[in-house]
Design a protein around this motif. Sequence first.
Motif, mmCIF file in Angstrom:
data_model
loop_
_atom_site.group_PDB
_atom_site.id
_atom_site.type_symbol
_atom_site.label_atom_id
_atom_site.label_comp_id
_atom_site.label_asym_id
_atom_site.label_seq_id
_atom_site.Cartn_x
_atom_site.Cartn_y
_atom_site.Cartn_z
ATOM 1 N N VAL A 49 65.155 10.198 -23.221
ATOM 2 C CA VAL A 49 63.892 9.560 -22.822
ATOM 3 C C VAL A 49 62.810 10.633 -22.841
ATOM 4 C CG1 VAL A 49 62.684 8.289 -21.010
ATOM 5 C CG2 VAL A 49 65.142 7.924 -21.362
ATOM 6 N N VAL A 50 61.781 10.414 -23.634
ATOM 7 C CA VAL A 50 60.680 11.380 -23.719
ATOM 8 C C VAL A 50 59.529 10.847 -22.865
ATOM 9 C CG1 VAL A 50 59.162 12.675 -25.254
ATOM 10 C CG2 VAL A 50 61.426 11.952 -26.056
ATOM 11 N N GLY A 51 59.277 11.505 -21.737
ATOM 12 C CA GLY A 51 58.280 11.035 -20.763
ATOM 13 C C GLY A 51 58.964 10.798 -19.431
ATOM 14 N N ARG A 52 58.305 11.219 -18.346
ATOM 15 C CA ARG A 52 58.943 11.117 -17.025
ATOM 16 C C ARG A 52 58.023 10.463 -15.995
ATOM 17 N NH1 ARG A 52 58.372 17.523 -15.250
ATOM 18 N NH2 ARG A 52 56.350 17.765 -16.204
ATOM 19 N N SER A 53 57.097 9.612 -16.442
ATOM 20 C CA SER A 53 56.201 8.977 -15.467
ATOM 21 C C SER A 53 56.996 8.027 -14.578
ATOM 22 C CB SER A 53 55.078 8.215 -16.174
ATOM 23 O OG SER A 53 55.569 7.001 -16.690
ATOM 24 N N GLY A 54 56.425 7.768 -13.398
ATOM 25 C CA GLY A 54 57.098 6.896 -12.433
ATOM 26 C C GLY A 54 57.131 5.443 -12.853
ATOM 27 N N ILE A 55 56.270 5.054 -13.806
ATOM 28 C CA ILE A 55 56.249 3.636 -14.183
ATOM 29 C C ILE A 55 56.955 3.349 -15.500
ATOM 30 C CG2 ILE A 55 54.180 2.992 -12.865
ATOM 31 C CD1 ILE A 55 52.726 3.019 -15.645
ATOM 32 N N VAL A 56 57.193 4.369 -16.326
ATOM 33 C CA VAL A 56 57.872 4.092 -17.594
ATOM 34 C C VAL A 56 59.106 5.006 -17.791
ATOM 35 C CG1 VAL A 56 57.615 3.616 -20.054
ATOM 36 C CG2 VAL A 56 55.595 3.529 -18.608
ATOM 37 N N GLY A 57 58.871 6.288 -18.024
ATOM 38 C CA GLY A 57 59.972 7.178 -18.421
ATOM 39 C C GLY A 57 61.087 7.279 -17.391
ATOM 40 N N HIS B 253 60.037 16.124 -21.271
ATOM 41 C CA HIS B 253 58.639 15.996 -20.847
ATOM 42 C C HIS B 253 57.822 17.069 -21.539
ATOM 43 C CE1 HIS B 253 59.694 19.295 -18.194
ATOM 44 N NE2 HIS B 253 60.775 18.582 -17.867
ATOM 45 N N ARG B 254 56.551 17.193 -21.136
ATOM 46 C CA ARG B 254 55.668 18.074 -21.915
ATOM 47 C C ARG B 254 56.072 19.550 -21.861
ATOM 48 N NH1 ARG B 254 50.753 16.227 -21.112
ATOM 49 N NH2 ARG B 254 51.116 14.740 -19.439
ATOM 50 N N ARG B 255 56.898 19.957 -20.903
ATOM 51 C CA ARG B 255 57.332 21.355 -20.825
ATOM 52 C C ARG B 255 58.730 21.571 -21.423
ATOM 53 N NH1 ARG B 255 54.419 24.150 -16.839
ATOM 54 N NH2 ARG B 255 55.392 25.965 -17.784
ATOM 55 N N ASN C 74 62.162 22.779 -27.551
ATOM 56 C CA ASN C 74 63.108 22.256 -28.548
ATOM 57 C C ASN C 74 63.310 20.747 -28.474
ATOM 58 O OD1 ASN C 74 63.600 24.758 -29.652
ATOM 59 N ND2 ASN C 74 65.156 25.230 -28.093
ATOM 60 N N LEU C 75 62.207 20.038 -28.349
ATOM 61 C CA LEU C 75 62.299 18.570 -28.280
ATOM 62 C C LEU C 75 63.075 18.012 -29.482
ATOM 63 C CD1 LEU C 75 61.295 16.037 -26.700
ATOM 64 C CD2 LEU C 75 59.347 15.996 -28.258
ATOM 65 N N ALA C 76 62.782 18.551 -30.669
ATOM 66 C CA ALA C 76 63.408 18.016 -31.891
ATOM 67 C C ALA C 76 64.927 18.122 -31.810
ATOM 68 C CB ALA C 76 62.890 18.751 -33.119
ATOM 69 N N GLY D 210 56.370 -4.525 -30.581
ATOM 70 C CA GLY D 210 57.699 -4.107 -30.132
ATOM 71 C C GLY D 210 57.877 -4.328 -28.648
ATOM 72 N N THR D 211 57.727 -3.243 -27.876
ATOM 73 C CA THR D 211 57.970 -3.345 -26.426
ATOM 74 C C THR D 211 56.871 -4.145 -25.707
ATOM 75 O OG1 THR D 211 56.847 -1.223 -26.117
ATOM 76 C CG2 THR D 211 59.244 -1.173 -26.308
ATOM 77 N N GLY D 212 55.641 -4.054 -26.219
ATOM 78 C CA GLY D 212 54.493 -4.655 -25.508
ATOM 79 C C GLY D 212 54.662 -6.126 -25.151
ATOM 80 N N PRO D 213 54.970 -7.003 -26.125
ATOM 81 C CA PRO D 213 55.022 -8.432 -25.812
ATOM 82 C C PRO D 213 56.071 -8.805 -24.757
ATOM 83 C CG PRO D 213 55.002 -8.078 -28.195
ATOM 84 C CD PRO D 213 55.162 -6.738 -27.562
HETATM 85 P P1 NAD Z 1 51.904 9.346 -18.498
HETATM 86 O O1 NAD Z 1 50.744 10.064 -19.125
HETATM 87 O O2 NAD Z 1 51.938 9.075 -17.053
HETATM 88 O O3 NAD Z 1 53.244 10.143 -18.868
HETATM 89 C C1 NAD Z 1 53.431 10.720 -20.132
HETATM 90 C C2 NAD Z 1 54.717 11.500 -20.108
HETATM 91 O O4 NAD Z 1 54.943 12.031 -21.402
HETATM 92 C C3 NAD Z 1 54.697 12.679 -19.141
HETATM 93 O O5 NAD Z 1 55.891 12.684 -18.385
HETATM 94 C C4 NAD Z 1 54.632 13.907 -20.035
HETATM 95 O O6 NAD Z 1 55.350 15.018 -19.506
HETATM 96 C C5 NAD Z 1 55.272 13.405 -21.317
HETATM 97 N N1 NAD Z 1 54.709 14.082 -22.500
HETATM 98 C C6 NAD Z 1 53.415 14.170 -22.858
HETATM 99 N N2 NAD Z 1 53.294 14.918 -23.977
HETATM 100 C C7 NAD Z 1 54.534 15.293 -24.334
HETATM 101 C C8 NAD Z 1 55.068 16.084 -25.380
HETATM 102 N N3 NAD Z 1 54.261 16.630 -26.305
HETATM 103 N N4 NAD Z 1 56.397 16.265 -25.435
HETATM 104 C C9 NAD Z 1 57.214 15.715 -24.528
HETATM 105 N N5 NAD Z 1 56.769 14.957 -23.486
HETATM 106 C C10 NAD Z 1 55.443 14.758 -23.403
HETATM 107 O O7 NAD Z 1 52.034 7.988 -19.358
HETATM 108 P P2 NAD Z 1 52.809 6.592 -19.017
HETATM 109 O O8 NAD Z 1 51.996 5.793 -18.078
HETATM 110 O O9 NAD Z 1 54.241 6.844 -18.744
HETATM 111 O O10 NAD Z 1 52.676 5.916 -20.452
HETATM 112 C C11 NAD Z 1 53.302 6.500 -21.575
HETATM 113 C C12 NAD Z 1 52.882 5.755 -22.820
HETATM 114 O O11 NAD Z 1 53.363 4.418 -22.720
HETATM 115 C C13 NAD Z 1 51.369 5.639 -23.002
HETATM 116 O O12 NAD Z 1 51.074 5.671 -24.378
HETATM 117 C C14 NAD Z 1 51.053 4.294 -22.424
HETATM 118 O O13 NAD Z 1 49.868 3.740 -22.961
HETATM 119 C C15 NAD Z 1 52.276 3.531 -22.836
HETATM 120 N N6 NAD Z 1 52.584 2.339 -22.012
HETATM 121 C C16 NAD Z 1 53.090 1.282 -22.671
HETATM 122 C C17 NAD Z 1 53.400 0.135 -21.985
HETATM 123 C C18 NAD Z 1 54.005 -1.020 -22.756
HETATM 124 O O14 NAD Z 1 54.068 -2.124 -22.260
HETATM 125 N N7 NAD Z 1 54.469 -0.803 -23.985
HETATM 126 C C19 NAD Z 1 53.192 0.065 -20.611
HETATM 127 C C20 NAD Z 1 52.724 1.185 -19.932
HETATM 128 C C21 NAD Z 1 52.428 2.325 -20.667
#
Ligand code: NAD
Length: 288
Positions: free
Chosen positions: A164-172, A190-192, A195-197, A264-267
Amino acid sequence: MTATILDGRAVAETLRAELRAESATLAARLGFTPILAIVSVGDDPAARSYVAGIRRACERTGIACRPLELPLATTAVGLRAAIDELNADRGVCGVLATLPLPPHLPTSVIADSLAPEKDIDGITTTNAGRLAFGWPTFAPNTPAGGMEMLRRYNIPIAGNHAVVVGRSGIVGKPMALMLLAADATVTICHRRTPNLAAIVRGADIVVTAAGRARLITGAMLKPGATVIDFGINFPEWAGGKMVGDVDFASALPVAGAITPVPGGTGPVTNMMLMRNTLAAARTLLDGA
Ligand code: NAD
């Protein structure tokens, strides 16, 4: 090889038909149409368009929608009072808040005061805690929609490696917890993360919620991997068009299955809110 397109519009349409039938039965048994209340503070255009989408989803699934737009000057005490009223209103089965709240209002005002049984977007501390424990609960609707896509397309999760790339409280983070509860081996980047690849290349399931266009390319994917792209980006190079975090063109010949952006995920996201509202309404029957 070309990846299977995970069609969110088709999944959402199937869900809508299922939920519409269920809401009609529920309303008849309850003697009222379940209400989903949406609390917004201030007048944010992005929140307005989000609310409009939810209203449409409510209409199409037979759920009553009650938007509650509070003025920007609303205090924490005022917001808590509004939430208390919704908590006490039996007809209101689900409550959703448009986030983020204005800077003077911490999210905790809602997260600590909304009744967990009406928290259809999984933002309360109780429901987030239950998710962390791996207990049944209302989970945040965006990652819940991602899990629904995996299930509807019979993508195996148990025993597979999910990145999972991203660690926000509402998605990742909630997505990672739900994959873990479904017995995946989960890595969160996450952004820190260096070697993500290399990490992504080890994944059977790649989930991106970073908000960075072209962050994930086909060269980073294990052949046959499933890709769930939550990213919503409007980079200049796309000429105002919406794109995800994944470079779709290069990923398509490598991945086994992939969500397009858009479509994709949006709808599926709003349908998760509808499903949770009806699940909350059903508990009223259980307690009757
Ligand atoms: P956020 O900005 O709160 O979190 C982004 C996360 O990505 C952070 O944890 C950050 O560390 C990580 N990140 C950023 N740059 C990175 C990099 N270069 N390499 C690795 N990790 C990296 O965003 P969010 O609210 O979690 O939303 C994420 C995305 O999902 C946004 O594009 C948002 O618009 C989208 N979103 C989509 C839906 C949907 O229904 N499809 C709903 C909510 C959000």
